[in-house]
Enzyme design. Sequence first.
Site, PDB file in Angstrom:
ATOM      1  N   HIS A   1      -5.600  50.991   1.981  1.00 47.22           N
ATOM      2  CA  HIS A   1      -5.102  50.369   1.602  1.00 47.22           C
ATOM      3  C   HIS A   1      -4.909  49.093   2.037  1.00 47.22           C
ATOM      4  CE1 HIS A   1      -6.125  53.497  -1.149  1.00 47.22           C
ATOM      5  NE2 HIS A   1      -7.252  53.240  -1.377  1.00 47.22           N
TER       6      HIS A   1
ATOM      7  N   GLU B   1      -1.086  47.744   1.094  1.00 45.13           N
ATOM      8  CA  GLU B   1       0.084  48.174   0.897  1.00 45.13           C
ATOM      9  C   GLU B   1       0.713  48.260   2.129  1.00 45.13           C
ATOM     10  OE1 GLU B   1      -2.644  51.425  -2.237  1.00 45.13           O
ATOM     11  OE2 GLU B   1      -1.795  52.439   0.004  1.00 45.13           O
TER      12      GLU B   1
ATOM     13  N   HIS C   1       1.106  55.232   1.779  1.00 46.59           N
ATOM     14  CA  HIS C   1       0.314  54.724   1.384  1.00 46.59           C
ATOM     15  C   HIS C   1       1.889  53.350   0.487  1.00 46.59           C
ATOM     16  CE1 HIS C   1      -3.864  55.380   1.200  1.00 46.59           C
ATOM     17  NE2 HIS C   1      -3.535  56.481   1.845  1.00 46.59           N
TER      18      HIS C   1
ATOM     19  N   GLU D   1       2.721  58.633  -1.268  1.00 41.11           N
ATOM     20  CA  GLU D   1       3.168  57.189  -1.819  1.00 41.11           C
ATOM     21  C   GLU D   1       4.831  57.009  -1.652  1.00 41.11           C
ATOM     22  OE1 GLU D   1       0.496  55.907  -3.254  1.00 41.11           O
ATOM     23  OE2 GLU D   1      -0.386  57.027  -3.190  1.00 41.11           O
TER      24      GLU D   1
HETATM   25 ZN    ZN Z   1      -3.264  53.341  -0.997  1.00 43.14          ZN
END
Ligand code: ZN
Length: 347
Positions: A79, A82, A172, A235
């Site tokens: 992404h 990020e 991420h 994350e």
């Molecule tokens: Zn992501």
Amino acid sequence: MGSVRGCFFNDGAGVMQAAMDKRLDDEVRALAGADFSHIADSFANAGFQVRLPARGILQVVSASHMLRRPRLLLSVGIHGDETVPIEMLAHLLAALEREPRALAVDLMVVVGNIAAIAEGKRFIDADLNRLFRSERGSLASAAEAARADAIMRATANFFAGPDADKWHLDLHTAIRPSLYPTFAVVPAVALNTRIDALLGMLGRAGIEAAILNGKPAGTYSAYTAGFGAASATVELGRIGVLGSNDLGIAEATANTLDRYMRTARLEPHDVRPKVFRVAQELIKHTDAFRMAFGQETQNFTALAPGSVIAEDGDTVYRVGAETEYVVFPNPEVRAGLRAGLMVVEEG
Ligand SMILES: [Zn+2]
């Protein structure tokens, strides 16, 4: 760094200007721009086999066929907005570049959605992290589909060959704040095979919660788990402007990855993430989809048994018999895609 970031987010117009004014470290600028030229030279000169199978993809493997080294895949920018993992990995690679012979694993690095990173966006046409599968439905013509193909080809090549310890951390940051600022999603295929090793690695890396997702998914980590890799989507804090992130959130992860890349070993460690499993997925079927809570809701917010989660025309999503926690609520996704996960405490 934290206070600087705070002022950047005070007004939208200032964010872009601040990003442009900010002098990025050379290594961060290079990785964000998918430029591996320096690091590739450094490892090649140290005697490694270095491949650049596609833009933004680097593979560094031992030239000796006698050695069976672990294979570690680290991916960032799947992404584009990020940026914590891009900064973190840029610094790790820059340190290794200065002493390339210290690398003790076969390493693959992927900079995912290069076009989206350049624009500071999550994606251009479609979420790249739903495209790591052959069945893509209406997303098959998205700009990101060709990128997913290139990444999948290089990944299959890297994880082919003789058995080795295979690892993939897809790094991420979350859109929303989270009651667990660092957490991981573990794909179904990794559940039975290497879950103990994976939870051990995540615990060492300072990851506080792990969600076991038994549903098939088109994510990159689900794809690599199919090769027998211990894989997770990780994350690390929240989205922010490149160059202005507080990297403290990723410090334990950075230290653990650095040690592992240099020793190919994990020291004993007792702390494990708190484990959750997916109770239900919220699929946005139509544009009438509405969630029963606001945009400010944090990841892992608890919802009481029986309460309404979302409505989508005649479909009503409700919490089941035990408390569920909401993760990745995002009603803005395209119709047909997942708009959130509901998880329960495991065991
Ligand atoms: Zn992501």
